[in-house]
Design an enzyme around this catalytic site. Sequence first.
Site, PDB file in Angstrom:
ATOM      1  N   ASN A 264       0.848  -1.195   0.000  1.00 60.19           N
ATOM      2  CA  ASN A 264       0.000   0.000   0.000  1.00 60.19           C
ATOM      3  C   ASN A 264       0.876   1.235   0.000  1.00 60.19           C
ATOM      4  O   ASN A 264       2.098   1.148   0.059  1.00 60.19           O
ATOM      5  CB  ASN A 264      -0.969  -0.024   1.184  1.00 60.19           C
ATOM      6  CG  ASN A 264      -0.236   0.013   2.514  1.00 60.19           C
ATOM      7  OD1 ASN A 264       0.342   1.035   2.887  1.00 60.19           O
ATOM      8  ND2 ASN A 264      -0.228  -1.108   3.228  1.00 60.19           N
TER       9      ASN A 264
ATOM     10  N   ASP B  41      -3.996  -6.200   5.431  1.00 56.79           N
ATOM     11  CA  ASP B  41      -4.955  -7.047   6.150  1.00 56.79           C
ATOM     12  C   ASP B  41      -4.884  -8.503   5.696  1.00 56.79           C
ATOM     13  O   ASP B  41      -5.237  -9.400   6.438  1.00 56.79           O
ATOM     14  CB  ASP B  41      -6.373  -6.510   5.959  1.00 56.79           C
ATOM     15  CG  ASP B  41      -6.571  -5.193   6.708  1.00 56.79           C
ATOM     16  OD1 ASP B  41      -6.196  -5.143   7.896  1.00 56.79           O
ATOM     17  OD2 ASP B  41      -7.063  -4.213   6.111  1.00 56.79           O
TER      18      ASP B  41
ATOM     19  N   LYS C 249     -13.359   1.074  17.275  1.00 54.62           N
ATOM     20  CA  LYS C 249     -12.058   0.429  17.112  1.00 54.62           C
ATOM     21  C   LYS C 249     -11.342   0.250  18.450  1.00 54.62           C
ATOM     22  O   LYS C 249     -10.670  -0.760  18.672  1.00 54.62           O
ATOM     23  CB  LYS C 249     -11.207   1.241  16.138  1.00 54.62           C
ATOM     24  CG  LYS C 249     -10.156   0.428  15.439  1.00 54.62           C
ATOM     25  CD  LYS C 249      -9.724   1.036  14.119  1.00 54.62           C
ATOM     26  CE  LYS C 249     -10.732   0.757  13.019  1.00 54.62           C
ATOM     27  NZ  LYS C 249     -10.389   1.415  11.764  1.00 54.62           N
TER      28      LYS C 249
ATOM     29  N   LYS D  47     -10.277  -3.557  19.278  1.00 60.42           N
ATOM     30  CA  LYS D  47      -8.856  -3.900  19.340  1.00 60.42           C
ATOM     31  C   LYS D  47      -8.388  -4.086  20.780  1.00 60.42           C
ATOM     32  O   LYS D  47      -7.369  -4.709  21.021  1.00 60.42           O
ATOM     33  CB  LYS D  47      -8.014  -2.804  18.687  1.00 60.42           C
ATOM     34  CG  LYS D  47      -8.422  -2.471  17.270  1.00 60.42           C
ATOM     35  CD  LYS D  47      -7.523  -3.129  16.261  1.00 60.42           C
ATOM     36  CE  LYS D  47      -7.938  -2.708  14.862  1.00 60.42           C
ATOM     37  NZ  LYS D  47      -7.046  -3.260  13.843  1.00 60.42           N
TER      38      LYS D  47
HETATM   39  N1  CTP Z   1      -3.226  -2.818  12.505  1.00 67.99           N
HETATM   40  C1  CTP Z   1      -2.300  -3.786  12.885  1.00 67.99           C
HETATM   41  N2  CTP Z   1      -2.281  -4.992  12.240  1.00 67.99           N
HETATM   42  C2  CTP Z   1      -3.147  -5.258  11.270  1.00 67.99           C
HETATM   43  C3  CTP Z   1      -4.092  -4.288  10.864  1.00 67.99           C
HETATM   44  C4  CTP Z   1      -4.101  -3.078  11.509  1.00 67.99           C
HETATM   45  O1  CTP Z   1      -1.510  -3.529  13.784  1.00 67.99           O
HETATM   46  N3  CTP Z   1      -3.106  -6.433  10.669  1.00 67.99           N
HETATM   47  C5  CTP Z   1      -3.271  -1.530  13.229  1.00 67.99           C
HETATM   48  C6  CTP Z   1      -2.752  -0.360  12.455  1.00 67.99           C
HETATM   49  O2  CTP Z   1      -1.365  -0.153  12.688  1.00 67.99           O
HETATM   50  C7  CTP Z   1      -3.585   0.764  13.034  1.00 67.99           C
HETATM   51  C8  CTP Z   1      -4.912   0.124  13.285  1.00 67.99           C
HETATM   52  O3  CTP Z   1      -4.615  -1.245  13.473  1.00 67.99           O
HETATM   53  O4  CTP Z   1      -3.059   1.204  14.253  1.00 67.99           O
HETATM   54  C9  CTP Z   1      -5.837   0.288  12.115  1.00 67.99           C
HETATM   55  O5  CTP Z   1      -6.906  -0.535  12.266  1.00 67.99           O
HETATM   56  P1  CTP Z   1      -7.676  -1.238  11.050  1.00 67.99           P
HETATM   57  O6  CTP Z   1      -8.612  -2.196  11.681  1.00 67.99           O
HETATM   58  O7  CTP Z   1      -6.759  -1.751  10.020  1.00 67.99           O
HETATM   59  O8  CTP Z   1      -8.487  -0.078  10.512  1.00 67.99           O
HETATM   60  P2  CTP Z   1      -8.381   0.906   9.322  1.00 67.99           P
HETATM   61  O9  CTP Z   1      -7.123   0.736   8.555  1.00 67.99           O
HETATM   62  O10 CTP Z   1      -8.618   2.235   9.884  1.00 67.99           O
HETATM   63  O11 CTP Z   1      -9.554   0.488   8.383  1.00 67.99           O
HETATM   64  P3  CTP Z   1     -10.894  -0.396   8.520  1.00 67.99           P
HETATM   65  O12 CTP Z   1     -11.572   0.010   9.798  1.00 67.99           O
HETATM   66  O13 CTP Z   1     -11.634  -0.015   7.314  1.00 67.99           O
HETATM   67  O14 CTP Z   1     -10.459  -1.835   8.508  1.00 67.99           O
END
Ligand code: CTP
Length: 417
Positions: A213, A281, A343, A347
């Site tokens: 990305n 992801d 989130k 998380k």
């Molecule tokens: N993150 C991570 N490992 C992943 C995916 C995300 O550590 N495999 C962390 C990123 O570093 C960031 C946060 O999670 O701190 C972002 O969360 P994410 O769920 O990926 O959300 P977005 O990118 O904002 O998008 P979406 O909600 O659309 O999935």
Amino acid sequence: MGHVVLQGKRILLIVGGGIAAYKALELIRRLRERGAAVRCVLTKGGGEFVTALSLGALSEDKVYGELFSLTDEAEMGHIRLSREADLVVVAPATADLLARMASGIADDLATTLLLATDKPVLIAPAMNVRMWEHAATRRNLARLEADGVTRIGPEVGPMACGEFGPGRMAEPADILAAIEARLTVAGSLTGMRALVTSGPTFEPIDPVRFIGNRSSGKQGHAIAAACARRGASVTLVSGPTHEPDPQGVTTIRVQTAQEMLAACEAALPADVAVCAAAVSDWRVSAPANQKLKKAKGQADPVLALVRNPDILATLAQRKKDRPRLVIGFAAETENLIAHASAKLESKGCDWIIANDVSPSTGTFGGEQNEVHLVRAGQGRSRPEIESWPRDSKAAIAERIAERIGDALGRQTAATSS
Ligand code: CTP
């Protein structure tokens, strides 16, 4: 924090030659109002734009000019002058002055003081846009940054020379804020361990192709650097980026999400973890060992993807060695706060820094960022939200590091009392 930061602080202000020198007068006034002592050094060029008399009147102190011979007995006094300051500020910092600073040339009083000082240095560049964009200036700035010099501005706008672009010196109010930030730096994360993730991850399809990305790593790298400047021992786990390894930080370069997670776990324990990486992801479930070839009559390949580990969630939900403070980012284009709050919950982290990445903001890959700090409330209470004005990624990193210092400091105080 307010004005207490500047109370009793000693600022050595070097005024270089440029039309922006007049703004130095306003800066002195504001510094004095907040209780700082200001000593001015006026370069020969600076003297073409403002007088020692005005600087002296505003600073209520003697102004040092190039008339002082560097070889007379006052020389040692001058070196002491630069050591007695809490911070050295160069405003305006011309292209020429930056070049001499970057090469360690000491051919006048200002550059001699800059070479002799052991104090932090803040520069406020001001120059013509072509000079600002010239490869030589870029090189000098990179050199100075690597030497630990902090910078504020320049701003984009119409310039006295009739051109338009970056080159205008930052406004006195912004220089003042940068001075305050630089002076609050010392010690707030001393003895703490910080883990920061940054950049994209690259997930291989075959030995030459990958899924990636456009994350630049700018924000994550700036956070690592800001934590290090505040005295933390920092491990930065970075995906592939063009950003240089920040000074004073242990940087571990990885390619994939799985490697990133392993490197993060190996870096524990840590007091704080900041997950700024744009982790892919998904990864290709079975990357090819050989380069995929186009063969006549064969079907086009179909990529099967599997979910990557969520590094932020893994760190936040650890039983053993969970960092005291776990911070994630959320990139949103709408319902920013609601999504960020959700989130936090999903998380299990403590803070979310919500980025507005609507295409109109130019955040992705850009120099600036607009963020909201969303902190989990106590118990069932609602999250606390702090919205920060749009600012450079560097300035945002400073503010994040400052908030981390405050929070960890409070926790430490609470547990030790
Ligand atoms: N993150 C991570 N490992 C992943 C995916 C995300 O550590 N495999 C962390 C990123 O570093 C960031 C946060 O999670 O701190 C972002 O969360 P994410 O769920 O990926 O959300 P977005 O990118 O904002 O998008 P979406 O909600 O659309 O999935």
